[in-house]
Enzyme design. Structure first.
Site, mmCIF file in Angstrom:
data_model
loop_
_atom_site.group_PDB
_atom_site.id
_atom_site.type_symbol
_atom_site.label_atom_id
_atom_site.label_comp_id
_atom_site.label_asym_id
_atom_site.label_seq_id
_atom_site.Cartn_x
_atom_site.Cartn_y
_atom_site.Cartn_z
ATOM 1 N N GLN A 1 0.276 -2.155 2.188
ATOM 2 C CA GLN A 1 0.023 -2.404 4.286
ATOM 3 C C GLN A 1 -1.297 -0.959 4.086
ATOM 4 O O GLN A 1 -1.301 -1.290 5.315
ATOM 5 C CB GLN A 1 1.322 -2.270 4.877
ATOM 6 C CG GLN A 1 1.896 -0.208 4.598
ATOM 7 C CD GLN A 1 3.087 -0.223 5.552
ATOM 8 O OE1 GLN A 1 4.700 -1.034 5.576
ATOM 9 N NE2 GLN A 1 3.128 0.581 6.610
ATOM 10 N N CYS B 1 4.353 -2.373 8.826
ATOM 11 C CA CYS B 1 5.397 -3.381 7.691
ATOM 12 C C CYS B 1 6.593 -4.408 8.429
ATOM 13 O O CYS B 1 7.003 -5.010 7.616
ATOM 14 C CB CYS B 1 6.571 -2.047 7.247
ATOM 15 S SG CYS B 1 7.319 -1.493 8.946
ATOM 16 N N HIS C 1 11.771 0.644 9.395
ATOM 17 C CA HIS C 1 10.352 0.274 8.774
ATOM 18 C C HIS C 1 11.360 -1.315 8.177
ATOM 19 O O HIS C 1 12.358 -1.337 8.383
ATOM 20 C CB HIS C 1 10.660 1.443 7.204
ATOM 21 C CG HIS C 1 9.838 0.520 6.112
ATOM 22 N ND1 HIS C 1 8.948 0.650 6.391
ATOM 23 C CD2 HIS C 1 10.337 0.390 4.613
ATOM 24 C CE1 HIS C 1 8.109 0.008 5.234
ATOM 25 N NE2 HIS C 1 8.783 -0.074 4.495
#
Length: 489
Positions: free
Chosen positions: A294, A300, A436
């Site tokens: 990324q 993400c 995340h």
């Protein structure tokens, strides 16, 4: 070189932003007034932590205290307001009179779980010295007084035995000698030199190089503390992120929007019914594309969702395609591109757009661009999206039957993760602090330690060739808190 001992004591282990509200199944309750006796231990913990930021010998004397409590599961979150006076020494008789005083109003948030405490937020500001009770501060506070879990001033965590006025810190700290031995700095300098060579780092000035070395040393101390507290087989140490401050790492690589909850409501999928096989790995069955990167972009969420859709399309149509994350970064009008997003919103965006292009047709740039989506180039579509069970056995059974799963986790310790099965203490890697999004591709056991196999989006030069292994069966780091999948008919 100056002693690093104060830094060891001040460096915190709790990463990220403000806590996410507990999920509906976490037993969360509304805020309620807290009785004074209930506030005693969290207040004592907050003031002890605050006092560590004062000059040597100084002390903080509490005045009026008020607070609220919100319970969730086995833990409780306290919101406290405390008036306090700062005195420059512990014994005023030893100071030159009159003793200077400063009266402050402080707001604290303290998480209490399983007998441990963690300071999540602190803000202190000047208050009228004639004020008799806790009220509103008349300013923004002194420099360094306002911080969240990402700050270097947050305490690790401590226990407070009922009949002991002393603060106990059974896990604190490593490297507790003052001064640290000279060979420590020699070793750190050698490690930093190897790090620069391995990851091809260059710095524009000597001052920047010196600053990055100090960040690197602090990070190695943090990594050793994380290592000592981990209950799994994971190894922590030098990674390609070792010269980044915690704030830089969170800003560039994590997703602040996940703390707000799951976002768009999805229907809850039914249980598979059959028990989960002992182990499963979709990589071996051709349902997972290569590990992607990324870059310095909090996208993400897009990688997690495309990974899930790639698997779903493969299982339904027999064709594994690498799909475009950049399409979501540019064209999802609800999410915030490199500033973060939610998987539930991304599924909705795919349906609204009409599908996803491939990586080859709409390549990844790692920053927000003008949407250049073309319906003529759509290769994959989805029909719906579903929320999955929070029960890890049911989640494993669903994964083995239906394919890789989009999940979101607390990224505690991942900045320094190298290999092995991570199993942080729940207090340090709470499911309240999800930040995340990743892809669950399988599960199994290594030497009788159960794990989830997780595809990350930080490239193959991180972790185990781009993969992260997390303890399975304990709800570690919220692995089961936000699981979802696209539906392809």
């Amino acid at each position: 070189m100056a002693s690093w001992l104060p830094l060891v004591w001040l460096l915190g282990l709790l990463p990220g932003a403000a806590p996410a509200p507990p999920r509906r199944d976490a037993g969360a309750q509304a805020w309620a007034p807290a009785a004074p006796e209930l506030l005693r231990r969290p207040v004592r913990f907050a003031l002890d932590t605050y006092s560590r930021g004062l000059a040597a010998g100084a002390r903080a004397v509490p005045g009026a205290v008020s607070g609220r409590v919100r319970r969730a599961g086995r833990g409780a979150l306290y919101a406290l307001e405390v008036t306090l006076e700062e005195l420059p020494c512990k014994d005023p008789a030893e100071c030159q009179l009159p003793v200077p005083r400063r009266t402050l109003l402080c707001s604290f948030e303290v998480l209490s779980e399983l007998g441990k405490h963690a300071l999540l937020k602190q803000h202190c500001g000047p208050v009228d010295t004639e004020m008799k009770g806790a009220g509103r501060a008349q300013g923004c506070g002194q420099p360094g007084a306002d911080f969240t879990r990402g700050s270097a001033l947050i305490s690790l965590f401590q226990s407070f035995p009922e009949d002991n006025n002393e603060t106990l810190s059974p896990f604190l700290p490593l490297l507790d000698r003052d001064p640290l031995p000279q060979d420590f700095y020699v070793k750190m300098a050698s490690l930093f030199k190897d790090f620069i060579t391995t990851y091809n780092r260059t710095y524009e000035t000597e001052e920047e190089a010196q600053w990055r070395m100090s960040v690197f040393i602090n990070n190695m101390i943090r990594a050793q503390k994380i290592q000592a507290l981990d209950r799994g087989t994971a190894q922590y140490g030098v990674t390609k992120f070792s010269d980044l401050t915690e704030e830089e790492f969170r800003t560039f690589y994590l997703n602040p929007l996940l703390k707000g909850g799951p976002g768009k409501k999805m229907r809850l999928v039914k249980s598979v019914g059959d028990p989960a096989p002992p182990e499963w790995d979709w990589r071996r069955k051709g349902a997972v594309t290569k590990v992607k990167n990324q870059g310095m972009c909090g996208s993400c969420w897009a990688f997690s969702v495309t990974g899930n859709v790639e698997g779903q399309w493969f299982l339904k149509r027999g064709d594994l395609l690498s799909l475009s994350e950049q399409e979501l970064v540019d064209c999802d009008r609800v999410d915030k591109a490199c500033m973060g997003g939610l998987p539930s919103n991304a599924y909705s965006a795919i349906k609204t757009l009409g599908g996803l292009e491939t990586e080859d047709d709409y390549s990844y740039s790692g920053h927000l661009q003008t949407c250049s989506f073309s319906a003529d180039k759509v290769k994959v579509y989805i029909n719906d999206s579903v929320e999955l069970s929070h029960d890890e056995q049911e989640l494993a059974a669903w994964l083995a039957t239906n394919g890789p799963v989009s999940i979101a986790i607390n990224a505690f310790g991942m900045q320094f993760y190298r290999h092995g099965i991570s199993h942080p203490l729940r207090l340090l890697c709470s499911p309240w602090f999800i930040d995340h999004a990743v892809l669950l591709v399988g599960y199994g056991n290594r030497s009788d330690v159960p794990f989830w196999a997780i595809k990350n989006s930080w490239g193959t030069d991180w972790g185990e060739e781009g993969y992260y292994y997390l303890h399975r069966g304990s709800g570690a780091c919220g692995v089961n808190a936000m699981a979802s999948s696209a539906v392809v008919n």
